[in-house]
Design a protein around this motif. Structure first.
Motif, PDB file in Angstrom:
ATOM      1  N   HIS A  29      58.134  26.898  43.093  1.00  0.00           N
ATOM      2  CA  HIS A  29      56.920  26.834  42.470  1.00  0.00           C
ATOM      3  C   HIS A  29      56.036  25.816  42.380  1.00  0.00           C
ATOM      4  CE1 HIS A  29      58.101  31.494  41.962  1.00  0.00           C
ATOM      5  NE2 HIS A  29      58.809  30.913  41.289  1.00  0.00           N
TER       6      HIS A  29
ATOM      7  N   TRP B 176      53.924  25.205  44.623  1.00  0.00           N
ATOM      8  CA  TRP B 176      52.036  25.150  45.007  1.00  0.00           C
ATOM      9  C   TRP B 176      51.723  26.013  43.493  1.00  0.00           C
ATOM     10  CZ3 TRP B 176      50.901  22.314  48.573  1.00  0.00           C
ATOM     11  CH2 TRP B 176      51.576  21.673  48.788  1.00  0.00           C
ATOM     12  N   LEU B 177      52.075  27.014  43.459  1.00  0.00           N
ATOM     13  CA  LEU B 177      51.875  27.526  41.715  1.00  0.00           C
ATOM     14  C   LEU B 177      51.347  27.037  40.460  1.00  0.00           C
ATOM     15  CD1 LEU B 177      50.984  30.285  40.879  1.00  0.00           C
ATOM     16  CD2 LEU B 177      53.028  30.226  40.724  1.00  0.00           C
TER      17      LEU B 177
ATOM     18  N   GLU C 120      48.221  24.663  41.942  1.00  0.00           N
ATOM     19  CA  GLU C 120      47.394  24.992  41.468  1.00  0.00           C
ATOM     20  C   GLU C 120      46.660  25.704  40.165  1.00  0.00           C
ATOM     21  OE1 GLU C 120      45.807  26.116  44.275  1.00  0.00           O
ATOM     22  OE2 GLU C 120      44.063  27.379  43.153  1.00  0.00           O
ATOM     23  N   VAL C 121      47.503  25.758  39.347  1.00  0.00           N
ATOM     24  CA  VAL C 121      47.140  26.667  38.242  1.00  0.00           C
ATOM     25  C   VAL C 121      46.697  25.287  37.580  1.00  0.00           C
ATOM     26  CG1 VAL C 121      48.274  27.374  35.443  1.00  0.00           C
ATOM     27  CG2 VAL C 121      48.857  27.776  38.144  1.00  0.00           C
TER      28      VAL C 121
ATOM     29  N   ARG D  87      43.276  25.135  38.405  1.00  0.00           N
ATOM     30  CA  ARG D  87      42.152  25.597  37.885  1.00  0.00           C
ATOM     31  C   ARG D  87      41.842  25.280  36.518  1.00  0.00           C
ATOM     32  NH1 ARG D  87      39.841  26.045  42.019  1.00  0.00           N
ATOM     33  NH2 ARG D  87      41.145  26.382  43.592  1.00  0.00           N
ATOM     34  N   GLU D  88      43.111  25.038  35.415  1.00  0.00           N
ATOM     35  CA  GLU D  88      42.902  24.447  33.977  1.00  0.00           C
ATOM     36  C   GLU D  88      42.181  23.807  33.995  1.00  0.00           C
ATOM     37  OE1 GLU D  88      44.406  25.858  31.513  1.00  0.00           O
ATOM     38  OE2 GLU D  88      45.664  26.698  32.576  1.00  0.00           O
TER      39      GLU D  88
ATOM     40  N   LEU E 263      38.730  24.540  34.682  1.00  0.00           N
ATOM     41  CA  LEU E 263      37.821  25.078  33.845  1.00  0.00           C
ATOM     42  C   LEU E 263      37.626  24.402  32.620  1.00  0.00           C
ATOM     43  CD1 LEU E 263      37.562  28.599  32.868  1.00  0.00           C
ATOM     44  CD2 LEU E 263      40.277  28.073  31.914  1.00  0.00           C
TER      45      LEU E 263
ATOM     46  N   ARG F 198      34.402  23.765  32.888  1.00  0.00           N
ATOM     47  CA  ARG F 198      32.830  24.238  34.048  1.00  0.00           C
ATOM     48  C   ARG F 198      31.843  24.963  32.762  1.00  0.00           C
ATOM     49  NH1 ARG F 198      36.060  30.031  35.209  1.00  0.00           N
ATOM     50  NH2 ARG F 198      36.024  29.517  37.179  1.00  0.00           N
TER      51      ARG F 198
ATOM     52  N   ARG G 154      48.277  32.721  27.759  1.00  0.00           N
ATOM     53  CA  ARG G 154      48.183  33.013  28.720  1.00  0.00           C
ATOM     54  C   ARG G 154      48.909  34.433  28.514  1.00  0.00           C
ATOM     55  NH1 ARG G 154      47.948  28.342  27.997  1.00  0.00           N
ATOM     56  NH2 ARG G 154      46.665  27.092  29.171  1.00  0.00           N
TER      57      ARG G 154
ATOM     58  N   PHE H 108      49.517  35.974  32.558  1.00  0.00           N
ATOM     59  CA  PHE H 108      50.715  35.592  33.384  1.00  0.00           C
ATOM     60  C   PHE H 108      52.528  36.000  32.622  1.00  0.00           C
ATOM     61  CE2 PHE H 108      48.057  32.408  34.463  1.00  0.00           C
ATOM     62  CZ  PHE H 108      46.865  32.481  34.945  1.00  0.00           C
TER      63      PHE H 108
ATOM     64  N   ILE I 132      56.001  38.824  38.002  1.00  0.00           N
ATOM     65  CA  ILE I 132      56.308  38.185  38.734  1.00  0.00           C
ATOM     66  C   ILE I 132      56.365  36.961  38.556  1.00  0.00           C
ATOM     67  CG2 ILE I 132      55.419  37.924  41.278  1.00  0.00           C
ATOM     68  CD1 ILE I 132      54.733  40.896  40.855  1.00  0.00           C
ATOM     69  N   PHE I 133      55.066  36.293  37.338  1.00  0.00           N
ATOM     70  CA  PHE I 133      55.137  34.738  37.928  1.00  0.00           C
ATOM     71  C   PHE I 133      56.073  33.963  36.601  1.00  0.00           C
ATOM     72  CE2 PHE I 133      52.667  31.440  35.413  1.00  0.00           C
ATOM     73  CZ  PHE I 133      51.870  31.162  35.539  1.00  0.00           C
ATOM     74  N   PRO I 134      56.261  32.937  36.682  1.00  0.00           N
ATOM     75  CA  PRO I 134      57.135  32.729  35.952  1.00  0.00           C
ATOM     76  C   PRO I 134      56.938  31.639  34.967  1.00  0.00           C
ATOM     77  CG  PRO I 134      56.252  31.648  37.955  1.00  0.00           C
ATOM     78  CD  PRO I 134      56.027  32.861  38.424  1.00  0.00           C
TER      79      PRO I 134
ATOM     80  N   LEU J 162      50.350  33.502  44.897  1.00  0.00           N
ATOM     81  CA  LEU J 162      51.438  32.006  45.135  1.00  0.00           C
ATOM     82  C   LEU J 162      52.383  32.229  44.606  1.00  0.00           C
ATOM     83  CD1 LEU J 162      49.226  29.554  44.822  1.00  0.00           C
ATOM     84  CD2 LEU J 162      50.556  29.868  46.308  1.00  0.00           C
ATOM     85  N   ALA J 163      52.712  33.042  43.160  1.00  0.00           N
ATOM     86  CA  ALA J 163      53.901  34.016  42.160  1.00  0.00           C
ATOM     87  C   ALA J 163      53.677  34.830  43.612  1.00  0.00           C
ATOM     88  CB  ALA J 163      52.602  34.345  40.620  1.00  0.00           C
TER      89      ALA J 163
END
Lengths: 261, 251
Positions: free
Chosen positions: A14, A16-17, A20-21, A24-25, A28, A31, A94, A97, A102-104, B119-120
């Motif tokens: 994972h 790439w995930l 990405e997270v 974003r964090e 964020l 922001r 969270r 999630f 599906i989210f690990p 992605l997940a």
């Protein structure tokens, strides 16, 4: 141990995930602010100025270049402090999630610590400028910085797996952690040198793995000497044991996280 | 093995204390429970010993009164909850459209959540870029897609969830009817998309109170009551049984 290997595989699968997270964090966090990242730099800067005033001018401490002495370890401490605090909430904070089948979920401790680490990374150029301004020499030991950062990452990861799991079942954990962190801040030689305290207390302070990690940062940026490989190795071992314990606690309770949020 | 979903003696118990307030650390220490996290004396059995299987490309309707365990069963199928005993086997990618498990982070924007969901699921960045325009267009969220999702109305939230769920090309689609609402035009659109799904040989499992849909649209029906299976098989027979019971209780 098997759980540990599974974790490494999940992280690899994972990646790439995770990236990405983390992106974003980090985004964020700033922001809607004007100064963005500089807000997180403001805290160590103010603390450095205030502590310099107190220690150098009020208490007449004779540590040379005290601002650098402090600033170079305040930054990694802030990373640690923030990572442990937000890591404790990484599951309960969270629900979206965690309730997604599906989210690990096991990547959440990793992404939380990595997001806090990015703050540290962004502040490194400021530290380098400070070294130049205060004419503190630095050299080859800088090359060991990534190693020490990786070590701190692993140490924090073990702690966050344990605290994050416990916090799902007992929300008291975050308040306990908050207070313990405050106490550990003063009991870690951040504002003072460990050699300046009575010998019989030095031994006690050295039981704290963060003491050795802080010491390594100071060797790199302030003393410009090599890191203490023996102590660093011991901390690495402690970190691996914590991760194995943490991943075990996490894995055995993971299935009921969704029911408790 | 041509079955999309197989359940063998599946039961799900919940700890009472979860229902009636959270255990605090103080309670845990006083009751000596600290090393037995997640254990308790009082249990509530939401699903009791359920076994059934459905072949691929089946549309299954789950019916039953409120509190029958329909949503719990869907969450078990989605893998959000894990059975206390028994086994669940599913074949293929599952996409769930349930009140829980939408997998969105409220602080992230709609677009960011699409990327993270993709992605997940193991989709590549290219594939996500490819489908995200379809997702946004289908959800009719072009205008708000870059705003944090906490600012979304429940309708917008649901539309995005539906759009993601159907655009990632799942093999099994789980739908909790409570969510499949929205305004008339969106309801029509999502109906059409579900029809397309059915015709392309996907497996759909739907929990609903709309008995006519089950009779006319589903190929199999499951009647749940108090966590137990009261009927399974031909939709007309199963729905008739449910109607009979409902009127029986009414009298």
């Amino acid at each position: 141990m098997a759980a540990f290997i599974r974790l490494v595989k999940t992280i690899g699968k994972h990646r790439w995930l995770i990236i990405e997270v983390v992106k974003r964090e980090v985004k964020l966090r700033y922001r809607g602010t004007w100064l963005g990242f500089f807000w997180s730099l403001l805290n160590p800067l103010i603390m450095t100025v205030v502590y310099t005033l107190v220690f150098v001018y009020f208490l007449r401490s004779n540590v040379p270049n005290f601002p650098i002495f402090l600033f170079c370890v305040l930054l990694p401490w802030n990373w640690f402090n923030e990572a442990v605090m937000s890591g404790t909430d990484c599951i309960v904070g969270r629900p979206g999630f965690v309730r997604d089948a599906i989210f690990p979920t096991e990547i959440l401790p990793v992404t939380t610590i990595a997001a806090s680490m990015m703050n540290y990374v962004f502040s490194l150029p400021i530290l380098m400028i400070a070294l130049l301004v205060f004419k503190v020499p630095f050299g080859w030991s800088l090359l060991t910085l990534p190693l020490i950062m990786a070590l701190q990452f692993l140490f924090t990861l073990g702690i966050v797996f344990i605290l994050g799991t416990f916090n799902v079942f007992f929300r008291d954990v975050r308040y306990i952690v908050q207070n313990i962190l405050m106490a550990v801040f003063f009991l870690t030689p951040i504002m003072y040198d460990i050699n300046s305290i009575p010998t019989r207390f030095q031994f006690l302070l050295k039981l704290n793995p963060m003491e050795h990690i802080i010491n390594d940062y100071r060797s790199i940026f302030y003393y410009n000497t090599g890191i203490d490989w023996r102590d660093t190795g011991v901390v690495l071992l402690i970190s691996l044991v914590l991760i194995i314990l943490g991943v075990w606690a996490f894995e055995t309770h993971k299935e009921s996280f969704a029911e408790h949020l | 093995m041509n079955d999309a979903v197989v359940l063998e003696h599946v039961s799900k118990r919940f700890k009472r204390s979860v229902v009636s307030g959270r255990t605090t650390l103080k309670d845990a220490i006083l009751k000596g429970q600290i090393f037995r996290m997640g254990q308790s004396n009082g249990y509530f059995e939401a699903i009791k010993d359920i076994s059934f299987s459905i072949p691929k490309a089946t549309v299954l309707g789950i019916i039953g009164p409120n509190g029958a365990g329909k949503s719990t069963l869907l969450r078990l199928l989605a893998g959000i909850y894990h059975p206390t005993s028994g086994q669940i086997k599913t074949t293929g990618r599952i996409s769930a459209l349930l009140s829980l498990g939408l997998g969105f982070h409220p602080e992230f924007s709609g677009r960011e959540n699409i990327v993270i969901s993709g992605l997940a699921l193991g989709l590549s960045h290219q594939r996500i870029a490819h489908i995200s325009e379809d997702v946004i267009r289908f959800a009719e969220l072009e205008e708000f897609i870059d705003a944090p999702m906490r600012t979304y109305s429940s309708g917008m939230y649901m539309r995005l969830a539906f759009s993601v769920a159907v655009n990632v090309n799942p093999d099994i689609l789980l739908v909790d009817e409570v969510l499949a609402v929205g305004d008339a035009s969106f309801a029509k659109k999502s109906r059409a998309r579900m029809e397309e799904f059915k015709n392309s040989g996907k497996t759909i499992i739907l929990a609903t109170h709309d008995l006519a849909t089950v009779e006319n649209w589903c190929q199999q029906a499951l009647f749940l009551h108090g966590g137990q299976m009261y009927g399974f098989g031909d939709p007309r027979t199963v729905v008739a049984k449910y109607r009979e019971m409902a009127t029986g209780q009414g009298n």
